[in-house]
Write an enzyme that holds these catalytic residues in place. Structure first.
Site, PDB file in Angstrom:
ATOM      1  N   LYS A 137       0.823  -1.210   0.000  1.00  0.00           N
ATOM      2  CA  LYS A 137       0.000   0.000   0.000  1.00  0.00           C
ATOM      3  C   LYS A 137       0.859   1.264   0.000  1.00  0.00           C
ATOM      4  O   LYS A 137       0.538   2.251  -0.656  1.00  0.00           O
ATOM      5  CB  LYS A 137      -0.931  -0.009   1.219  1.00  0.00           C
ATOM      6  CG  LYS A 137      -2.078  -1.001   1.114  1.00  0.00           C
ATOM      7  CD  LYS A 137      -2.998  -0.891   2.305  1.00  0.00           C
ATOM      8  CE  LYS A 137      -4.249  -1.739   2.147  1.00  0.00           C
ATOM      9  NZ  LYS A 137      -3.987  -3.156   2.069  1.00  0.00           N
ATOM     10  N   GLU A 221      -2.776   6.734   8.226  1.00  0.00           N
ATOM     11  CA  GLU A 221      -3.459   7.768   7.455  1.00  0.00           C
ATOM     12  C   GLU A 221      -4.449   8.523   8.325  1.00  0.00           C
ATOM     13  O   GLU A 221      -4.953   7.989   9.318  1.00  0.00           O
ATOM     14  CB  GLU A 221      -4.224   7.140   6.278  1.00  0.00           C
ATOM     15  CG  GLU A 221      -3.333   6.550   5.220  1.00  0.00           C
ATOM     16  CD  GLU A 221      -4.120   5.962   4.072  1.00  0.00           C
ATOM     17  OE1 GLU A 221      -3.519   5.802   2.996  1.00  0.00           O
ATOM     18  OE2 GLU A 221      -5.312   5.651   4.262  1.00  0.00           O
ATOM     19  N   HIS A 256     -14.687  -2.722   8.902  1.00  0.00           N
ATOM     20  CA  HIS A 256     -13.929  -2.560   7.647  1.00  0.00           C
ATOM     21  C   HIS A 256     -14.219  -3.665   6.634  1.00  0.00           C
ATOM     22  O   HIS A 256     -13.514  -3.762   5.627  1.00  0.00           O
ATOM     23  CB  HIS A 256     -12.415  -2.495   7.903  1.00  0.00           C
ATOM     24  CG  HIS A 256     -12.010  -1.464   8.902  1.00  0.00           C
ATOM     25  ND1 HIS A 256     -12.194  -0.116   8.700  1.00  0.00           N
ATOM     26  CD2 HIS A 256     -11.464  -1.576  10.133  1.00  0.00           C
ATOM     27  CE1 HIS A 256     -11.757   0.557   9.756  1.00  0.00           C
ATOM     28  NE2 HIS A 256     -11.321  -0.304  10.647  1.00  0.00           N
ATOM     29  N   ARG A 318      -7.093  -7.954  -8.863  1.00  0.00           N
ATOM     30  CA  ARG A 318      -7.840  -9.196  -9.074  1.00  0.00           C
ATOM     31  C   ARG A 318      -9.297  -8.853  -9.326  1.00  0.00           C
ATOM     32  O   ARG A 318      -9.690  -7.686  -9.249  1.00  0.00           O
ATOM     33  CB  ARG A 318      -7.739 -10.088  -7.836  1.00  0.00           C
ATOM     34  CG  ARG A 318      -8.171  -9.353  -6.560  1.00  0.00           C
ATOM     35  CD  ARG A 318      -8.262 -10.247  -5.361  1.00  0.00           C
ATOM     36  NE  ARG A 318      -8.366  -9.531  -4.112  1.00  0.00           N
ATOM     37  CZ  ARG A 318      -9.462  -8.939  -3.631  1.00  0.00           C
ATOM     38  NH1 ARG A 318     -10.568  -8.964  -4.344  1.00  0.00           N
ATOM     39  NH2 ARG A 318      -9.458  -8.325  -2.466  1.00  0.00           N
TER      40      ARG A 318
END
Length: 676
Positions: A137, A221, A256, A318
């Site tokens: 990431k 973040e 999440h 994907r």
């Protein structure tokens, strides 16, 4: 003239073979519903399929559907579906020309993609370099910054010193989100509200990341307090073509993890849609992408509820779990597109040929118990009845009645996808279809999903990732007491089932009319129903109400008339459990047989038990320690997710029955706790 739906359906899977030599045989390196999904398209295109399976999946639906099937190994994924070497050996042995990785397992493993290429077997996915570029990431965000894709403020560096990470979090400003750099699926993520909570959250996040991905590197973040999760489906070929097939809104999440997905995103302006699509295509081109991919964005919600700025979050290299909603609104088969592109062909359509038609919603039906914090619920699917499929209702599943939900894999039962000419029509379709979905055995989230679909915020399209938490009490109410009608139906089914077993005794009693009493146990109360035979029918007394009834029972199907109202229902008998499906509602009770042997439980209330099988990660209290209600006592890891066992009240920890690292079974006593 054909309807819009007929025209839309006619285009599904329409992939021209003119410029492509299509594969003759493919191997699916996956299991469950995605394996079944790939097999379906392969069969439609005349391509032979090879399945690989673990011991736990030897009799699974996807194994039966495939043309060939080969055993990989024991149930744990590390010994079966993650064994790239065994999968490649089987591919070579079976004469496979290409491997479809599905999602999860090896689907985003650049080493596996490279190994396929080295073996001369096509990988139905992006190049290894693209997977590597987007797999981290932090590295991906650096690439996106160079490509001009907007990013959320945060720290994506390689220095993972806890003190530095804490300093970065303090500088960004709370709340912050800690995310596993190699993560996905909601695992390895923690929201931290204040600096004092950071160290514990970081340690927990890193443990979960190591267990799930073998890598504890994290990024930090700024956490947007009311964000939407909107993602763009992109597709690229090896001839320079790259398009986006519009967006999906995946904002309705719990911990999440996506719960409901829909396309297109509600209330999204066309200008924003195009800007996000252009940014997603730029992201794909920046890494030389080929195949199906999803660029995920996080979007701020303004004070007036309208969408605000959007920021790049990550790219999934994907096919996504939620790809069916895109297929439903575009009329395209994305697996067929994958096969076309992997075989060296061009994209079937150009950007200007793609259009949005109607609205689609997907609900993920899981074997999990909302009343127990959504813990996975394993066991046999004793009864499974689904709504009929049509041009507007689709079910992607990997299980059948009689199959077992295993503790080794994701506990998904099915994906229920609906389509309508408008969002309102799709909502009606979803509500009706969920009401028709019947499962007995493991607990499910079906009633929870239906409450979300009916909730005013979701129905109005006012969605963000905090919707479920914000409306927790409405979406997860305590079980309601059974209604008079439900109890009457249960009693009728019980009486008729008894008559089927002993037909000669039905309704007969010496010198009088037979009256029977049925007792059903429910979490709210014990409920008694008195049933008397009256001519060809019955009279029922329930909670002070008297009802006239007639009924017939055929298998599980109950046809009843209660005070003149005709009712169709199903009643499933499983041991002492009775499960009623009527009017789109589900009621589970225990039938109290007055002649059955009973025994008193032997465990006191102070023995805290494991809610499911798992591994003890850490003991968080000392023996003899006084703790307050809600204090964490130990951490249990199950399905690669951490679950904290807390004190049920103020009291003293008297003993732990397991040490950190030990495995426990469902129901094992974990803590001897003395409440004060």
């Amino acid at each position: 003239m054909r309807s819009k739906i007929a025209r839309r359906r006619a285009s599904v899977g329409a992939v021209s073979p003119r410029e492509t030599t299509m594969f003759n045989k493919i191997l699916i390196a996956n299991r469950g519903e995605i394996a079944c999904r790939v097999i379906k398209t392969a069969k439609a295109l005349g391509i032979a399929t090879v399945a690989v399976y673990s011991d736990a999946d030897a009799d699974a639906r996807f194994v039966k559907l495939a043309d060939e099937a080969y055993r990989l190994g024991p149930a744990p994924a590390a010994e079966s579906y993650l064994r790239a070497d065994l999968i490649l050996d089987i591919a070579k042995h079976s004469g496979t020309q290409a491997i479809h990785p599905g999602y999860g397992f090896l689907s985003e493993n650049e080493g596996f993609a490279a190994a396929c290429q080295a073996a001369g077997i096509a990988f139905i996915g992006p190049p290894a370099a693209a997977i590597a570029a987007m797999g981290s990431k932090s590295a991906a965000k650096a690439l996106m910054q160079k490509a001009g894709v907007p990013l959320v403020p945060g720290y994506h560096g390689d220095d993972q010193d806890p003190a530095l990470l804490q300093k970065q979090a303090d500088a960004i400003g709370y709340p912050v989100l800690i995310k596993a750099s190699s993560g996905g699926g909601g695992k390895g993520m923690r929201i931290v509200e204040k600096t004092e909570e950071f160290a514990a959250a970081l340690a927990s996040c890193q443990r979960e990341a190591r267990a799930s991905f073998g890598d504890d590197k994290v990024l930090i973040e700024k956490y947007l307090t009311k964000p939407r999760h909107v993602e763009i489906q992109v597709f690229a070929d090896s001839h320079g073509g790259c398009v986006y097939l519009f967006e999906r809104d995946c904002s309705v999440q719990r911990r999440h993890q996506k719960v409901l997905e829909e396309a297109p995103a509600p209330h999204l302006p066309q200008a924003t849609r195009q800007a996000m699509g252009d940014a997603a295509v730029a992201a794909a081109r920046a890494v030389g992408y080929v195949g199906a991919g999803t660029v995920e964005f996080i979007m701020d919600v303004q004070e007036n509820g309208e969408p605000g700025k959007f920021y790049f979050m990550e790219m999934n290299t994907r096919l996504q779990v939620e790809h069916p909603v895109t297929e439903m609104i575009t009329g395209q088969d994305l697996v067929a597109w994958q096969l076309q592109v992997a075989a060296g062909g061009k994209l079937p359509l150009a950007q200007e040929q793609l259009a949005i038609r109607g609205h689609a919603i997907e609900a993920r039906i899981y074997a999990e118990d909302p009343d127990k914090g959504f813990l996975p619920s394993i066991g046999t699917l004793v009864h499974l009845a689904t709504p009929p499929e049509s041009s507007s209702v689709r079910i992607d599943t990997g299980v059948e009645q009689g199959d077992a939900i295993s503790p080794f894999y994701d506990p998904m039962i099915a994906k229920l996808i609906v389509w309508g000419e408008s969002r309102e029509a799709a909502l009606r379709q979803m509500d009706a279809a969920l009401g028709q979905y019947q499962v007995v055995g493991p607990a499910t989230n079906i009633a929870f999903l239906r409450r979300i679909v009916r909730h005013r915020s979701f129905a109005g399209g006012h969605v963000d990732t905090g919707l479920i938490a914000r409306h927790h009490d409405e979406l997860l109410p305590p079980p309601a007491a059974p209604s008079v009608r439900q109890l009457a139906l249960l009693a009728l089914a019980e009486a008729l089932a008894g008559q089927q077993r002993y037909p000669a005794a039905a309704g007969w009693r010496l010198n009088g009319q037979l009256t029977r009493r049925f007792t059903f146990q429910h979490p709210q109360q014990d409920c008694e129903v008195e049933l008397s035979h009256q001519g060809d029918g019955y009279q029922l007394r329930v909670a002070g109400h008297t009802l006239a009834a007639s009924a017939t029972l055929s298998g599980n199907a109950l046809a009843a008339v209660l005070d003149g109202a005709r009712i169709q229902a199903s009643v499933v008998r499983h041991g002492a459990q009775r499960v009623l499906f009527a009017g789109g509602e589900r009621l589970a009770v225990e039938f109290i047989d007055p002649y059955a042997f009973t025994e008193t439980g032997v465990h006191g209330e102070t023995h805290l038990k494991a809610p499911m099988p798992g591994r003890v990660v850490a003991l968080l209290a000392a023996i003899g320690e006084k703790v307050a209600k809600g204090s964490p006592l130990l951490i249990l890891e199950a399905m690669k997710m951490e679950h904290t066992i807390t004190a049920p009240g103020d009291g003293v920890v008297q003993d732990f029955y397991f040490e950190a690292g030990e495995q426990v079974n469902d129901g094992d006593e974990l803590v001897d706790f003395a409440a004060e």
